[in-house]
Scaffold this motif. Sequence first.
Motif, PDB file in Angstrom:
ATOM      1  N   GLY A 198       0.985   0.563  12.213  1.00  0.00           N
ATOM      2  CA  GLY A 198       1.346  -0.734  11.645  1.00  0.00           C
ATOM      3  C   GLY A 198       1.943  -0.559  10.264  1.00  0.00           C
ATOM      4  O   GLY A 198       1.645   0.416   9.567  1.00  0.00           O
TER       5      GLY A 198
ATOM      6  N   ASP B  44      -2.997   9.331   9.014  1.00  0.00           N
ATOM      7  CA  ASP B  44      -3.733  10.594   9.134  1.00  0.00           C
ATOM      8  C   ASP B  44      -3.416  11.286  10.456  1.00  0.00           C
ATOM      9  O   ASP B  44      -3.126  10.628  11.461  1.00  0.00           O
ATOM     10  CB  ASP B  44      -5.239  10.310   9.055  1.00  0.00           C
TER      11      ASP B  44
ATOM     12  N   ASN C 283       0.833  -1.212   0.000  1.00  0.00           N
ATOM     13  CA  ASN C 283       0.000   0.000   0.000  1.00  0.00           C
ATOM     14  C   ASN C 283       0.862   1.254   0.000  1.00  0.00           C
ATOM     15  O   ASN C 283       0.451   2.283   0.522  1.00  0.00           O
ATOM     16  CB  ASN C 283      -0.909   0.021   1.234  1.00  0.00           C
TER      17      ASN C 283
HETATM   18  O1  LIG Z   1       0.241   1.475   6.365  1.00  0.00           O
HETATM   19  C1  LIG Z   1      -0.636   1.923   7.120  1.00  0.00           C
HETATM   20  C2  LIG Z   1      -1.781   2.571   6.624  1.00  0.00           C
HETATM   21  C3  LIG Z   1      -2.714   3.049   7.523  1.00  0.00           C
HETATM   22  N1  LIG Z   1      -2.536   2.897   8.880  1.00  0.00           N
HETATM   23  C4  LIG Z   1      -3.511   3.467   9.817  1.00  0.00           C
HETATM   24  C5  LIG Z   1      -3.298   4.969   9.958  1.00  0.00           C
HETATM   25  C6  LIG Z   1      -4.345   5.566   9.067  1.00  0.00           C
HETATM   26  O2  LIG Z   1      -4.691   6.864   9.499  1.00  0.00           O
HETATM   27  C7  LIG Z   1      -5.452   4.548   9.210  1.00  0.00           C
HETATM   28  C8  LIG Z   1      -6.383   4.505   8.035  1.00  0.00           C
HETATM   29  O3  LIG Z   1      -5.629   4.282   6.877  1.00  0.00           O
HETATM   30  P1  LIG Z   1      -6.274   4.463   5.441  1.00  0.00           P
HETATM   31  O4  LIG Z   1      -7.031   5.748   5.369  1.00  0.00           O
HETATM   32  O5  LIG Z   1      -5.228   4.202   4.430  1.00  0.00           O
HETATM   33  O6  LIG Z   1      -7.260   3.221   5.465  1.00  0.00           O
HETATM   34  P2  LIG Z   1      -8.693   2.984   4.877  1.00  0.00           P
HETATM   35  O7  LIG Z   1      -8.680   1.649   4.292  1.00  0.00           O
HETATM   36  O8  LIG Z   1      -9.121   4.127   3.989  1.00  0.00           O
HETATM   37  O9  LIG Z   1      -9.525   2.916   6.204  1.00  0.00           O
HETATM   38  P3  LIG Z   1     -10.346   4.038   7.006  1.00  0.00           P
HETATM   39  O10 LIG Z   1     -11.742   3.835   6.545  1.00  0.00           O
HETATM   40  O11 LIG Z   1     -10.140   3.662   8.448  1.00  0.00           O
HETATM   41  O12 LIG Z   1      -9.771   5.377   6.686  1.00  0.00           O
HETATM   42  O13 LIG Z   1      -4.801   3.278   9.338  1.00  0.00           O
HETATM   43  C9  LIG Z   1      -1.417   2.279   9.370  1.00  0.00           C
HETATM   44  O14 LIG Z   1      -1.204   2.146  10.570  1.00  0.00           O
HETATM   45  N2  LIG Z   1      -0.497   1.802   8.479  1.00  0.00           N
END
Ligand SMILES: O=c1ccn([C@H]2C[C@H](O)[C@@H](COP(=O)(O)OP(=O)(O)OP(=O)(O)O)O2)c(=O)[nH]1
Length: 153
Positions: A99, A91, A85
């Motif tokens: 992680g 954020d 990813n």
């Molecule tokens: O490599 C990563 C990517 C993300 N995060 C944590 C921090 C980030 O603020 C949160 C959400 O990540 P992201 O926005 O990429 O995930 P999402 O799949 O869009 O989930 P969400 O709906 O929780 O935003 O997860 C990590 O710890 N490691």
Amino acid sequence: MTAPVTIQVLREPGADPALPLPEYQTAGSAGADLRADLGGAELVLAPGQIALVATGLRVQIPEGYEMQIRPRSSLALKHGVTLPNTPGTIDSDYRGPLGVIMINLGAAPYTIQHGERIAQAVIAPVTRAAYVIVDALDGTARGAGGFGSTGRG
Ligand SMILES: O=c1ccn([C@H]2C[C@H](O)[C@@H](COP(=O)(O)OP(=O)(O)OP(=O)(O)O)O2)c(=O)[nH]1
């Protein structure tokens, strides 16, 4: 050099207090290395396997900034171990465990050691956009051309 942005760091309960905080290896490094906190154990990443690797840390990033988690080129080049990813987005309002999502794209299993430097964190300013609906977009020379429209090489 501009003043550093302060990132507040909380160790997870049970995290290894002996592990260094994210650190820049040289004066000009863009990324601060993140270490795996595996509770003293090691983690074998089989070819093709994806794992969420703990750092043992939570971070508080100032509003207006993000943390990008990027691969280490040495792990990618020598072992095919990278991040699926990349760049991972941390954020400024996230308060959960930090992680690192890792994947082994190599042909051999790769053993991640406790305390190993597995990725690097780059802090970057964030520009927020306002998205507005319009009826037409400005014309340009490129127009809708993309995906190789200018030729190869
Ligand atoms: O490599 C990563 C990517 C993300 N995060 C944590 C921090 C980030 O603020 C949160 C959400 O990540 P992201 O926005 O990429 O995930 P999402 O799949 O869009 O989930 P969400 O709906 O929780 O935003 O997860 C990590 O710890 N490691």
